[in-house]
Write a protein that holds these residues in place. Structure first.
Motif, PDB file in Angstrom:
ATOM      1  N   UNK A 209       0.834  -1.196   0.000  1.00 25.76           N
ATOM      2  CA  UNK A 209       0.000   0.000   0.000  1.00 25.76           C
ATOM      3  C   UNK A 209       0.867   1.244   0.000  1.00 25.76           C
ATOM      4  N   UNK A 210       0.341   2.339  -0.543  1.00 22.21           N
ATOM      5  CA  UNK A 210       1.195   3.533  -0.668  1.00 22.21           C
ATOM      6  C   UNK A 210       1.468   4.223   0.668  1.00 22.21           C
ATOM      7  N   UNK A 211       0.718   3.841   1.706  1.00 17.29           N
ATOM      8  CA  UNK A 211       1.023   4.367   3.047  1.00 17.29           C
ATOM      9  C   UNK A 211       1.261   3.216   4.021  1.00 17.29           C
ATOM     10  N   UNK A 212       1.701   2.095   3.489  1.00 14.25           N
ATOM     11  CA  UNK A 212       1.897   0.910   4.338  1.00 14.25           C
ATOM     12  C   UNK A 212       3.379   0.720   4.658  1.00 14.25           C
ATOM     13  N   UNK A 213       3.648   0.351   5.899  1.00 14.76           N
ATOM     14  CA  UNK A 213       5.029   0.013   6.258  1.00 14.76           C
ATOM     15  C   UNK A 213       5.336  -1.385   5.708  1.00 14.76           C
ATOM     16  N   UNK A 214       6.614  -1.709   5.680  1.00 16.87           N
ATOM     17  CA  UNK A 214       6.974  -3.052   5.208  1.00 16.87           C
ATOM     18  C   UNK A 214       6.434  -4.118   6.170  1.00 16.87           C
ATOM     19  N   UNK A 215       6.341  -3.770   7.457  1.00 16.34           N
ATOM     20  CA  UNK A 215       5.767  -4.716   8.415  1.00 16.34           C
ATOM     21  C   UNK A 215       4.295  -4.966   8.096  1.00 16.34           C
ATOM     22  N   UNK A 216       3.584  -3.892   7.742  1.00 15.89           N
ATOM     23  CA  UNK A 216       2.169  -4.056   7.380  1.00 15.89           C
ATOM     24  C   UNK A 216       2.029  -4.954   6.149  1.00 15.89           C
ATOM     25  N   UNK A 235       5.230  -7.172  -3.648  1.00 18.66           N
ATOM     26  CA  UNK A 235       5.620  -6.199  -4.681  1.00 18.66           C
ATOM     27  C   UNK A 235       5.747  -4.801  -4.090  1.00 18.66           C
ATOM     28  N   UNK A 236       6.965  -4.269  -4.174  1.00 16.03           N
ATOM     29  CA  UNK A 236       7.213  -2.874  -3.768  1.00 16.03           C
ATOM     30  C   UNK A 236       6.869  -1.987  -4.965  1.00 16.03           C
ATOM     31  N   UNK A 253      14.854   0.072  -0.243  1.00 13.15           N
ATOM     32  CA  UNK A 253      15.290  -0.535   1.029  1.00 13.15           C
ATOM     33  C   UNK A 253      14.355  -1.675   1.418  1.00 13.15           C
ATOM     34  N   UNK A 254      13.113  -1.553   0.968  1.00 13.92           N
ATOM     35  CA  UNK A 254      12.128  -2.584   1.318  1.00 13.92           C
ATOM     36  C   UNK A 254      12.554  -3.955   0.791  1.00 13.92           C
ATOM     37  N   UNK A 255      13.272  -3.975  -0.331  1.00 20.86           N
ATOM     38  CA  UNK A 255      13.586  -5.264  -0.964  1.00 20.86           C
ATOM     39  C   UNK A 255      14.491  -6.122  -0.063  1.00 20.86           C
ATOM     40  N   UNK A 256      15.702  -5.635   0.286  1.00 21.67           N
ATOM     41  CA  UNK A 256      16.520  -6.481   1.166  1.00 21.67           C
ATOM     42  C   UNK A 256      15.888  -6.683   2.549  1.00 21.67           C
ATOM     43  N   UNK A 257      15.130  -5.691   3.010  1.00 19.78           N
ATOM     44  CA  UNK A 257      14.443  -5.854   4.319  1.00 19.78           C
ATOM     45  C   UNK A 257      13.467  -7.028   4.241  1.00 19.78           C
ATOM     46  N   UNK A 261      13.638 -10.982   5.994  1.00 21.51           N
ATOM     47  CA  UNK A 261      12.664 -11.405   7.000  1.00 21.51           C
ATOM     48  C   UNK A 261      11.650 -12.419   6.517  1.00 21.51           C
ATOM     49  N   UNK A 262      11.485 -12.513   5.203  1.00 17.00           N
ATOM     50  CA  UNK A 262      10.446 -13.402   4.670  1.00 17.00           C
ATOM     51  C   UNK A 262      11.022 -14.311   3.595  1.00 17.00           C
ATOM     52  N   UNK A 263      10.430 -15.491   3.463  1.00 17.67           N
ATOM     53  CA  UNK A 263      10.868 -16.416   2.405  1.00 17.67           C
ATOM     54  C   UNK A 263      10.188 -16.119   1.071  1.00 17.67           C
ATOM     55  N   UNK A 264       9.268 -15.139   1.063  1.00 10.88           N
ATOM     56  CA  UNK A 264       8.501 -14.873  -0.162  1.00 10.88           C
ATOM     57  C   UNK A 264       9.329 -14.109  -1.196  1.00 10.88           C
ATOM     58  N   UNK A 265       9.081 -14.377  -2.478  1.00  9.99           N
ATOM     59  CA  UNK A 265       9.753 -13.590  -3.530  1.00  9.99           C
ATOM     60  C   UNK A 265       9.269 -12.140  -3.514  1.00  9.99           C
ATOM     61  N   UNK A 266      10.135 -11.247  -3.999  1.00 10.68           N
ATOM     62  CA  UNK A 266       9.817  -9.812  -3.997  1.00 10.68           C
ATOM     63  C   UNK A 266      10.003  -9.242  -5.401  1.00 10.68           C
ATOM     64  N   UNK A 267       8.947  -8.623  -5.914  1.00 14.08           N
ATOM     65  CA  UNK A 267       9.026  -7.904  -7.193  1.00 14.08           C
ATOM     66  C   UNK A 267       9.119  -6.415  -6.912  1.00 14.08           C
ATOM     67  N   UNK A 268       9.613  -5.682  -7.906  1.00 14.64           N
ATOM     68  CA  UNK A 268       9.608  -4.214  -7.838  1.00 14.64           C
ATOM     69  C   UNK A 268       8.850  -3.687  -9.048  1.00 14.64           C
TER      70      UNK A 268
END
Ligand code: PEP
Ligand code: MN
Length: 337
Positions: A209-216, A235-236, A253-257, A261-268
């Motif tokens: 979300x555009x106002x969501x933290x990476x934890x959210x 997806x960031x 920064x969200x990508x390496x974070x 912390x998670x095993x899930x794949x990350x797209x940008x």
């Protein structure tokens, strides 16, 4: 975990608390007269939940170093997950390229886009049939007609498809016609939609979300996993900041974070993350360099005529150039296109 006892807790209550830990095989450390109890566990959140620590009146606070997301945490699958979108895998050695227009506008526009992105090497075709737009006057998408076009073109061209689902009532129809479902930035907190996607039988690309933290974002992924669907790709796609030169601020920064912390794949998604065509390719290269598992890019045969997000869409030639420029970066981080 570190437990801070309530000052009113009696010696008997503290002793009972320590016994509860010992009964499940843990060894709490507590110095009599102090208000701290330290307990070593491999899953703080699970233990805290099972023992009901957070509702206990003799406990003031429970500090864990882990987020409450055991299902999506890296500890659960240290090697990382590979999620399959049709024939394409994301999270493995291959750097995934998802590309296509913001919205499905017509059969011809979709065909042209699909041919262009496949020629350039894309693995997954994107295109929105149901759009969640900020302005009520913006193009809302072709709905079910758009889904049918996307399916037809995906089949013709031989690419798996990704499209957004915006409401619970459409989950079945979208899952029947697309290989993967996207939860858009505006819906990341939509708990009912996430619960419905738990049983959709398709992988889900969950946008931050555009106002969501990476934890959210991780907690939204946990909600989806808890609902029964662990085929999740994060997806960031940029967050709102004071910066107005770009549509959003792409938070790399969200990508390496997230990866740590998670095993899930990350797209940008550098298209929505910047909102500006000329920034898409450099940020795509940066995404590959910082450990993303792929990118999602908007490509339109004629961006100036696009019904949505034309200012951030690449022409087919620009997308081809992006892929060429990406190749050495992807190789440098030990992956393939
Ligand atoms: C999109 O992918 O085109 C889109 C609208 O995404 P979001 O809903 O996340 O803005
Ligand atoms: Mn878009």
């Amino acid at each position: 975990m570190i437990i801070t006892l309530d000052p009113t807790a009696s010696a008997e209550q503290i002793e009972e608390l320590l016994r509860r830990f010992r009964r499940v095989g843990l060894s709490p450390a507590h110095e009599p007269g102090t208000q701290r109890v330290v307990v070593g566990t491999n899953d703080d959140e699970l233990v805290a939940a099972r023992l009901g620590l957070r509702g206990d009146p003799c406990i003031r606070s429970v500090a864990t170093d882990a987020l409450a997301c055991p299902l999506v945490s890296r500890a659960r699958r240290p090697e990382g997950s590979v999620v399959r979108i049709g024939t394409a895998g994301v999270g493995g050695e291959r750097f995934l390229l998802v590309a296509g227009p913001c919205a499905v506008e017509s059969l011809e526009q979709m065909r042209h886009s699909a041919q262009a992105v496949r020629r350039a090497g894309a693995h997954v075709l994107r295109g929105g049939a149901f759009k969640s737009r900020t302005s009520p006057y913006s193009f809302p998408g072709l709905g079910r007609d758009g889904l049918a076009i996307l399916r037809q073109v995906g089949d013709e061209i031989g690419l798996p498809t990704l499209t957004e689902v915006v409401e619970v009532a459409d989950v079945g129809a979208v899952a029947a016609r697309a290989d993967a479902l996207q939860v858009g930035a505006r819906n990341m907190y939509n708990a009912r939609l996430l619960a419905a996607l738990g049983r959709c039988g398709r992988p889900v690309v969950l946008k931050r979300g555009m106002a969501a933290s990476v934890e959210d974002l991780l907690l939204a992924a946990e909600r989806l996993a808890l609902a029964g669907n662990e085929e999740i790709v994060l997806c960031e796609s940029g967050i709102r900041t004071f910066e107005t030169a770009t549509r959003n601020t792409l938070d790399l920064c969200a990508v390496p974070w997230l990866k740590s912390r998670s095993h899930l794949p990350v797209l940008v998604d550098p298209s929505h993350g910047t909102g500006r065509r000329e920034l898409v390719a450099p940020m795509a290269r940066a995404a590959a360099a910082c450990g993303a598992d792929g990118i999602m890019v908007e490509v339109h045969p004629d961006p100036d005529q696009a019904l949505s997000d034309g200012e951030q869409a690449l022409t087919p030639a620009e997308f081809e150039a992006l892929v060429r420029g990406l190749a050495p970066v992807v190789a440098a981080v030990g992956r393939t296109l």
